[in-house]
Each structure stands twice: as C-alpha cells, then as structure tokens.
Design an enzyme around this catalytic site. Structure first.
Site, mmCIF file in Angstrom:
data_model
loop_
_atom_site.group_PDB
_atom_site.id
_atom_site.type_symbol
_atom_site.label_atom_id
_atom_site.label_comp_id
_atom_site.label_asym_id
_atom_site.label_seq_id
_atom_site.Cartn_x
_atom_site.Cartn_y
_atom_site.Cartn_z
ATOM 1 N N THR A 7 10.722 -33.265 -63.256
ATOM 2 C CA THR A 7 10.345 -32.809 -62.129
ATOM 3 C C THR A 7 11.700 -32.887 -60.983
ATOM 4 O O THR A 7 12.479 -33.811 -61.295
ATOM 5 C CB THR A 7 9.106 -33.545 -61.314
ATOM 6 O OG1 THR A 7 9.571 -34.788 -61.209
ATOM 7 C CG2 THR A 7 7.849 -33.428 -62.282
ATOM 8 N N HIS A 8 11.525 -32.135 -60.296
ATOM 9 C CA HIS A 8 12.578 -32.209 -59.060
ATOM 10 C C HIS A 8 11.992 -33.482 -58.172
ATOM 11 O O HIS A 8 10.732 -33.691 -58.163
ATOM 12 C CB HIS A 8 12.128 -31.015 -58.025
ATOM 13 C CG HIS A 8 12.932 -29.524 -58.730
ATOM 14 N ND1 HIS A 8 12.081 -28.965 -59.417
ATOM 15 C CD2 HIS A 8 13.822 -29.210 -58.596
ATOM 16 C CE1 HIS A 8 12.612 -27.905 -59.733
ATOM 17 N NE2 HIS A 8 13.799 -28.271 -59.296
ATOM 18 N N GLY A 9 12.985 -34.225 -57.663
ATOM 19 C CA GLY A 9 13.022 -35.424 -56.944
ATOM 20 C C GLY A 9 12.051 -36.550 -57.749
ATOM 21 O O GLY A 9 12.231 -36.430 -58.746
ATOM 22 N N ASP A 66 7.675 -29.271 -63.405
ATOM 23 C CA ASP A 66 6.870 -28.912 -62.380
ATOM 24 C C ASP A 66 6.878 -27.585 -61.919
ATOM 25 O O ASP A 66 5.889 -27.071 -61.445
ATOM 26 C CB ASP A 66 7.376 -29.822 -61.212
ATOM 27 C CG ASP A 66 8.912 -29.779 -60.881
ATOM 28 O OD1 ASP A 66 9.557 -29.141 -61.829
ATOM 29 O OD2 ASP A 66 9.371 -30.252 -60.002
ATOM 30 N N PRO A 72 14.573 -28.006 -63.932
ATOM 31 C CA PRO A 72 14.036 -28.490 -65.012
ATOM 32 C C PRO A 72 13.514 -27.746 -66.466
ATOM 33 O O PRO A 72 13.451 -28.137 -67.335
ATOM 34 C CB PRO A 72 13.012 -29.699 -64.664
ATOM 35 C CG PRO A 72 13.342 -29.880 -63.072
ATOM 36 C CD PRO A 72 14.050 -28.590 -62.746
#
Length: 129
Positions: A7-9, A66, A72
């Site tokens: 995922t992002h972050g 996500d 991703p």
C-alpha cells in the site's frame, strides 16, 4: 497461501495491526507487508516485491493492493507476466480479517480469492436515516 499487502504509506502496517487487535496477533509469517513511500521509486518497489515473491516460491501467493492504478497495483500487475500469484486491489479491513480467519481452512487459492473479493464488496454498505 501466503499474503502480501502493498500500500501507499503505512496503510498495510496499520491494516494488519488493526486486524490483529480484533482477532489476535498472528504468530506465523502468513502475511508480509510492503509500504510504498513518496521517496521510493517504482523500481525500488519492484525489487522489494520480487524479493518477497521469491521467498514464497512453491506456495500460492495472494497480493493485496490499496488502489487500482496506483504504483503498488501497477508494479504487481506488471509482474503477473513473470510470476504466478493472485492480485486483488482495494484491500480493506473486512477482507484482511477474513483472510486471517480462513487460514486454517483447506481451500484452493481460487476459492480464497473469490471469498475475499466477495467479503470486500459486501463490506461496503450505504445506510440511510
């Protein structure tokens, strides 16, 4: 089945922590996470993902991302040409809880993926007053 959440972050980290808060800590290496940060390049993410996939060679792999169209997802999607795994985007907490609860059941990868996708969709509800 091995699960990889990208995922992002730090969304992947916190999804797993939240799921474990609800159903308990998962002692085995069932789930691995990769957090993608703004300073990371697409190539760096690709290397991390390939390394994780190679760790799981010989096992069924489910990759959860996500956001469809996000880095991703795009990196995982590109690797489908080289490696065999299932890919689901739009990961959410109900999906992850179901994965953790299903780990003891004898199901094929296709059965797990279908059930997880159904749970993810079913977890979205509109409630009117």
């Amino acid at each position: 089945m091995k699960i990889l959440i990208i995922t992002h972050g730090e969304l992947a980290t916190y999804l797993l922590k939240t799921a474990e808060m609800i159903i308990g800590t998962q002692g085995e290496n069932l789930i691995e996470i990769i957090n993608f940060y703004p300073q990371d390049s697409m190539e760096t993410l690709k290397e991390k993902l390939i390394n994780q996939i190679k760790k799981f060679i010989g096992e069924e792999i489910l990759i959860l991302t996500d956001l469809k169209g996000g880095t991703p997802f795009n990196v995982a999607f590109l690797l489908l040409k080289e490696y065999k795994f299932y890919l689901i985007t739009g990961v959410n907490l109900p999906m992850l809880l179901e994965i953790l609860l299903l780990k003891e059941e004898e199901k094929t990868g296709e059965e797990v993926v279908k059930k997880i996708a159904d749970i993810g969709r079913d977890g979205i509800c509109i409630v009117y007053s």
